[in-house]
Motif scaffolding. Structure first.
Motif, PDB file in Angstrom:
ATOM      1  N   GLY A  20       0.928  -1.200   0.008  1.00  0.00           N
ATOM      2  CA  GLY A  20      -0.047   0.005  -0.022  1.00  0.00           C
ATOM      3  C   GLY A  20       0.942   1.155  -0.014  1.00  0.00           C
ATOM      4  O   GLY A  20       2.165   1.407   0.210  1.00  0.00           O
ATOM      5  N   GLY A  21       0.063   2.290  -0.285  1.00  0.00           N
ATOM      6  CA  GLY A  21       0.767   3.763  -0.289  1.00  0.00           C
ATOM      7  C   GLY A  21       1.073   4.036  -1.519  1.00  0.00           C
ATOM      8  O   GLY A  21       0.809   3.351  -2.661  1.00  0.00           O
ATOM      9  N   VAL A  22       1.405   5.429  -1.841  1.00  0.00           N
ATOM     10  CA  VAL A  22       1.524   6.327  -2.829  1.00  0.00           C
ATOM     11  C   VAL A  22       2.963   6.126  -3.514  1.00  0.00           C
ATOM     12  O   VAL A  22       3.989   6.129  -2.756  1.00  0.00           O
ATOM     13  CB  VAL A  22       1.273   7.551  -2.781  1.00  0.00           C
ATOM     14  N   ARG A  23       3.150   5.467  -4.723  1.00  0.00           N
ATOM     15  CA  ARG A  23       4.308   5.242  -5.205  1.00  0.00           C
ATOM     16  C   ARG A  23       4.367   6.160  -6.794  1.00  0.00           C
ATOM     17  O   ARG A  23       3.372   6.738  -7.193  1.00  0.00           O
ATOM     18  CB  ARG A  23       4.533   3.782  -5.515  1.00  0.00           C
ATOM     19  N   SER A  24       5.521   6.073  -7.617  1.00  0.00           N
ATOM     20  CA  SER A  24       5.467   6.811  -8.522  1.00  0.00           C
ATOM     21  C   SER A  24       4.557   6.161  -9.785  1.00  0.00           C
ATOM     22  O   SER A  24       4.032   4.740  -9.650  1.00  0.00           O
ATOM     23  CB  SER A  24       6.977   6.708  -9.312  1.00  0.00           C
ATOM     24  N   LEU A  25       4.371   6.736 -10.875  1.00  0.00           N
ATOM     25  CA  LEU A  25       3.461   6.347 -11.984  1.00  0.00           C
ATOM     26  C   LEU A  25       4.357   5.122 -12.629  1.00  0.00           C
ATOM     27  O   LEU A  25       3.392   4.311 -12.919  1.00  0.00           O
ATOM     28  CB  LEU A  25       3.470   7.405 -12.918  1.00  0.00           C
ATOM     29  N   GLU A  26       5.382   5.111 -12.623  1.00  0.00           N
ATOM     30  CA  GLU A  26       6.259   3.814 -13.444  1.00  0.00           C
ATOM     31  C   GLU A  26       6.174   2.839 -12.657  1.00  0.00           C
ATOM     32  O   GLU A  26       5.965   1.603 -13.051  1.00  0.00           O
ATOM     33  CB  GLU A  26       7.584   4.230 -13.870  1.00  0.00           C
ATOM     34  N   PHE A  27       6.202   3.035 -11.178  1.00  0.00           N
ATOM     35  CA  PHE A  27       6.058   1.745 -10.405  1.00  0.00           C
ATOM     36  C   PHE A  27       4.578   1.294 -10.421  1.00  0.00           C
ATOM     37  O   PHE A  27       4.410   0.200 -10.491  1.00  0.00           O
ATOM     38  CB  PHE A  27       6.397   2.299  -8.915  1.00  0.00           C
ATOM     39  N   ASP A  28       3.547   1.958 -10.567  1.00  0.00           N
ATOM     40  CA  ASP A  28       2.116   1.591 -10.868  1.00  0.00           C
ATOM     41  C   ASP A  28       1.890   0.850 -11.764  1.00  0.00           C
ATOM     42  O   ASP A  28       1.371  -0.175 -12.038  1.00  0.00           O
ATOM     43  CB  ASP A  28       1.118   2.743 -10.671  1.00  0.00           C
ATOM     44  N   ASP A  29       2.532   1.392 -13.064  1.00  0.00           N
ATOM     45  CA  ASP A  29       2.599   0.437 -14.182  1.00  0.00           C
ATOM     46  C   ASP A  29       3.293  -0.680 -14.324  1.00  0.00           C
ATOM     47  O   ASP A  29       2.488  -1.670 -14.846  1.00  0.00           O
ATOM     48  CB  ASP A  29       3.101   1.513 -15.478  1.00  0.00           C
ATOM     49  N   LEU A  30       4.489  -0.842 -13.825  1.00  0.00           N
ATOM     50  CA  LEU A  30       5.204  -2.122 -13.573  1.00  0.00           C
ATOM     51  C   LEU A  30       4.399  -3.075 -12.831  1.00  0.00           C
ATOM     52  O   LEU A  30       4.325  -4.337 -13.177  1.00  0.00           O
ATOM     53  CB  LEU A  30       6.781  -1.924 -13.050  1.00  0.00           C
ATOM     54  N   ARG A  31       3.766  -2.332 -11.675  1.00  0.00           N
ATOM     55  CA  ARG A  31       2.990  -3.417 -10.775  1.00  0.00           C
ATOM     56  C   ARG A  31       1.764  -4.064 -11.791  1.00  0.00           C
ATOM     57  O   ARG A  31       1.439  -5.168 -11.455  1.00  0.00           O
ATOM     58  CB  ARG A  31       2.457  -2.742  -9.446  1.00  0.00           C
ATOM     59  N   ALA A  32       1.089  -3.265 -12.434  1.00  0.00           N
ATOM     60  CA  ALA A  32      -0.097  -3.485 -13.506  1.00  0.00           C
ATOM     61  C   ALA A  32       0.421  -4.517 -14.278  1.00  0.00           C
ATOM     62  O   ALA A  32      -0.322  -5.644 -14.334  1.00  0.00           O
ATOM     63  CB  ALA A  32      -0.490  -2.313 -13.757  1.00  0.00           C
ATOM     64  N   ALA A  33       1.661  -4.358 -14.787  1.00  0.00           N
ATOM     65  CA  ALA A  33       1.908  -5.272 -15.934  1.00  0.00           C
ATOM     66  C   ALA A  33       2.339  -6.594 -15.288  1.00  0.00           C
ATOM     67  O   ALA A  33       2.059  -7.393 -15.879  1.00  0.00           O
ATOM     68  CB  ALA A  33       3.274  -4.498 -16.501  1.00  0.00           C
ATOM     69  N   MET A  34       3.043  -6.608 -14.082  1.00  0.00           N
ATOM     70  CA  MET A  34       3.297  -7.826 -13.390  1.00  0.00           C
ATOM     71  C   MET A  34       2.179  -8.637 -12.957  1.00  0.00           C
ATOM     72  O   MET A  34       1.764  -9.858 -13.171  1.00  0.00           O
ATOM     73  CB  MET A  34       4.178  -7.851 -12.505  1.00  0.00           C
ATOM     74  N   THR A  35       0.970  -7.868 -12.513  1.00  0.00           N
ATOM     75  CA  THR A  35      -0.275  -8.370 -12.139  1.00  0.00           C
ATOM     76  C   THR A  35      -0.855  -9.118 -13.096  1.00  0.00           C
ATOM     77  O   THR A  35      -1.223 -10.411 -13.069  1.00  0.00           O
ATOM     78  CB  THR A  35      -1.034  -7.395 -11.169  1.00  0.00           C
ATOM     79  N   GLU A  36      -1.112  -8.325 -14.453  1.00  0.00           N
ATOM     80  CA  GLU A  36      -1.809  -8.883 -15.429  1.00  0.00           C
ATOM     81  C   GLU A  36      -0.876 -10.100 -16.108  1.00  0.00           C
ATOM     82  O   GLU A  36      -1.678 -11.179 -16.556  1.00  0.00           O
ATOM     83  CB  GLU A  36      -1.694  -8.021 -16.578  1.00  0.00           C
ATOM     84  N   ALA A  37       0.524 -10.137 -16.015  1.00  0.00           N
ATOM     85  CA  ALA A  37       1.049 -11.388 -16.387  1.00  0.00           C
ATOM     86  C   ALA A  37       0.886 -12.348 -15.611  1.00  0.00           C
ATOM     87  O   ALA A  37       0.527 -13.697 -16.304  1.00  0.00           O
ATOM     88  CB  ALA A  37       2.670 -10.996 -16.560  1.00  0.00           C
ATOM     89  N   MET A  38       0.826 -12.353 -14.382  1.00  0.00           N
ATOM     90  CA  MET A  38       0.733 -13.447 -13.552  1.00  0.00           C
ATOM     91  C   MET A  38      -0.712 -14.128 -13.567  1.00  0.00           C
ATOM     92  O   MET A  38      -0.808 -15.312 -13.429  1.00  0.00           O
ATOM     93  CB  MET A  38       0.693 -13.035 -11.990  1.00  0.00           C
ATOM     94  N   ARG A  39      -1.603 -13.211 -13.798  1.00  0.00           N
ATOM     95  CA  ARG A  39      -2.932 -13.878 -13.777  1.00  0.00           C
ATOM     96  C   ARG A  39      -3.636 -13.927 -15.368  1.00  0.00           C
ATOM     97  O   ARG A  39      -4.621 -14.719 -15.383  1.00  0.00           O
ATOM     98  CB  ARG A  39      -4.143 -12.881 -13.024  1.00  0.00           C
TER      99      ARG A  39
END
Length: 645
Positions: free
Chosen positions: A232-251
């Motif tokens: 949780g917590g606010v991170r950078s935009l590029e962090f949010d995009d990387l997290r979204a990319a890995m989440t989509e890849a895993m699922r």
């Protein structure tokens, strides 16, 4: 037979869904269903086959889970024939045949010397391991021209051409003396690459029912450990995009194989030097660990600090040819977005299991989004099928797309002929006849990503018993047109019985020439045979712009006479120079075994049509039809591969 043509836009096409269609999955299934690919080998690295559900155990965060779905995937792997650049490309595409592997080659911003290295091992991979039913795509994640990419295709030549266009260095940092020193590490550069990776993986994850191998060539992958440990917590935009990319890849079944092109000795263009390039290929243990973690979390593996690219790519082929699909619904229904660790085991000695080591659970916002999707109209109509990037074999079909000179500017009129397997159209019996609604729609996506919609049609069909028997034996044929500017396209053609929800699609690689460029130009070549090719045609006759409906067969019985229709465009017309057209049947060694010719003289520039008949009284085997027009020292040709049995 009764036909009615309804002209409506692709975006407005609506078709009835079969009453027997499976209902949309429930909200909980969409959110909590987890699918894991497991690759099982013996100690020698050979795949272990024929395991059963009872042989597997699956744990999430140490807690046993009930495996609710299980299947073994075996895609035969046979070395493809040698790649020969001079062999003509097929001009008919189909959606039949076994399912192959799906490879996505993504190149990040890297130096020009490293791009040369990447082109070297990727070319070897496509030439030696890419098989006829495999599908590949080449994309740039850096600031390169979109036209340099290659959409989904099974054509090795197109993939190799795209790989050869990979330059690297776009948007990279430059030293004071102008030398490239690595990827752009500015906030804007990192944000741009993370957003591109997110978009790519999001589109891949939406492809259902198959494993996607993403070969990711890059020099850095971002804060992967931060993504895994995120709480949780606010991170950078590029962090949010990387997290979204890995989440989509895993699922979404996207296995990321990270490849660091620096290799073990990164100083030379092909790894000949022992010296590292400061700031570009430093032996950074944290960077290498991030590569390995991204791959392990998504089911792939990393190639770092190694020059064994060929062996790594061979291993990718193995892992995507034999694996097990395990599905379960998590007992942990918390919507916390936390990383959950997976452990897949096989209850047999002397085996090795490799699967992704976890996934990111859905958050509350993702759960709300899944609920919206669950309540949406079920997919399955022609709009959904044509939007998919891969061929859909629900209705077996073949497609031939033929560009001819248009009526204005340098536009071309593309005539699209499609044939369907009538037995799969689910036509309904009514009063001694078979009835249905045959639809055909097309969309062309240019190399730059521009979308052009074709002329769609829906035809109400009534077939008497004799016509239905003929349709079952020879297929159902229909046609539409599309206007395109010169360029390279992926043509997506979808069609079938819209009333029954039986829709298939074909992906077609199409090159549209500029027919007004140069002294002489040649249209596509349409083939026809008498008697042997008799599909039931369901389109009003005036809609056909050719003197006959072309055959989509490219295999003929020895002795068959075929007619070739082609248009030659004289863009000069000076001195009334005649246009000579010749047709040659050439063997695999280039030897001419049969030929035909025609000559026309024109007083002015314009279009000349030719119909040439050639008798295929040759021995069984593979041949090509070479069609060449010549006028005043200028010539242009087309080549069509055929087989004789």
């Amino acid at each position: 037979m009764r036909g009615r043509l309804v002209a409506i836009g692709v975006a407005a096409i609506t078709t009835a869904v079969s009453a027997q269609q499976t209902p949309a999955p429930t909200f909980r299934a969409l959110v909590d269903a987890v699918q894991v690919d497991a690759f099982v080998t013996d100690r020698a690295g050979n795949p272990v086959r024929s395991l059963r559900l009872d042989d597997f155990e699956l744990l999430e965060d140490g807690r046993p889970q009930v495996i609710t779905s299980f299947s073994e995937v075996i895609i035969p792997s046979n070395p493809p024939p040698p790649f020969l650049p001079g062999i003509p490309r097929p001009d008919v595409a189909a959606n039949t045949g076994p399912e192959g592997r799906l490879y996505v080659i993504a190149l990040d911003e890297i130096g020009g010397d490293l791009a040369l290295r990447a082109r070297h091992f990727l070319t070897t991979f496509i030439e030696r391991h890419f098989e006829p039913h495999d599908v590949g795509v080449v994309v740039n994640l850096g600031r390169a021209r979109s036209a340099d990419a290659q959409d989904f295709t099974s054509d090795r030549g197109l993939l190799l051409a795209a790989i050869n266009r990979l330059q690297g260095g776009f948007g990279g940092e430059l030293s004071k003396d102008g030398a490239y020193t690595g990827p752009d590490r500015s906030s804007l550069g990192q944000r741009s690459r993370a957003a591109a990776l997110k978009a790519l993986i999001g589109s891949l994850a939406s492809i259902p029912g198959r494993r996607k191998a993403l070969i990711y060539i890059t020099q850095e992958v971002g804060d992967v450990y931060g993504v895994i440990d995120y709480n949780g917590g606010v991170r950078s935009l590029e962090f949010d995009d990387l997290r979204a990319a890995m989440t989509e890849a895993m699922r979404g079944g996207v296995a990321i194989y990270t490849l660091d092109p620096c290799g073990l000795t990164a100083g030379g263009a092909l790894g000949d030097s022992e010296a590292n390039i400061p700031g570009v290929c430093d032996a950074d243990l944290e960077r290498m660990a991030a590569f390995r973690k991204m791959s392990a979390a998504t089911g792939g593996f990393a190639v770092v600090n190694s020059n064994s690219f060929d062996q790594a790519l061979e291993r990718i082929v193995k892992e995507n040819s034999n694996y097990y699909l395990l599905g379960y619904t998590s007992t942990n229904d918390a919507r916390d977005g936390r990383y959950r660790r997976l452990d897949v085991r096989v209850k047999r000695p002397d085996v090795i299991v490799r699967a992704r080591d976890g996934y990111i659970a859905p958050s509350r916002s993702q759960a709300r989004s899944a609920a919206t999707r669950a309540n949406a109209t079920p997919a399955g109509d022609i709009r959904d099928v044509i939007a998919g990037p891969l061929a859909n074999g629900a209705v077996p079909m073949k497609v031939f797309a033929a560009p001819f000179k248009g009526v204005k500017g340098n536009e071309a009129r593309v005539v699209i002929t499609a044939e369907f397997d009538a037995s799969k159209l689910a036509l309904a019996s009514s009063g001694g006849t078979m009835r249905g609604s045959i639809a055909l729609s097309s969309v062309a996506v240019s190399a730059a990503g521009k979308v052009t919609r074709g002329q769609p049609q829906v035809i109400d069909v009534t077939l008497k018993p004799e016509s239905y028997t003929q349709a079952n034996a020879h297929g159902v044929r229909t046609q539409s047109t599309l206007t395109l500017s010169p360029g390279r396209y992926q043509l997506r053609v979808a069609g079938g019985n819209s009333q029954a929800g039986k829709i298939g699609s074909v992906m077609y690689d199409l090159d549209v020439p500029d027919f007004r460029k140069g002294r002489l130009a040649l249209s596509a070549v349409a083939l026809s045979t008498a008697g042997a090719d008799r599909p039931v045609t369901v389109i009003p006759t005036p809609a056909n712009v050719l003197p006959f409906f072309p055959t989509l067969n490219r295999e003929f019985v020895a002795g068959t006479p075929i007619s070739l229709y082609v248009e030659a465009y004289d863009n000069d017309g000076r001195d009334s120079t005649p246009i000579d057209l010749k047709v040659e049947v050439r063997g695999q060694n280039g030897q001419v075994v049969r030929s035909g010719s025609d000559r026309r003289a024109r007083p002015t520039k314009g279009t000349e049509t030719f119909v040439v008949v050639v008798l295929l009284d040759v021995d069984p085997g593979s041949y090509s039809l070479h069609v060449e027009a010549a006028a005043g020292g200028d010539s242009v040709s087309r080549d069509i591969p055929i087989r004789i049995r």
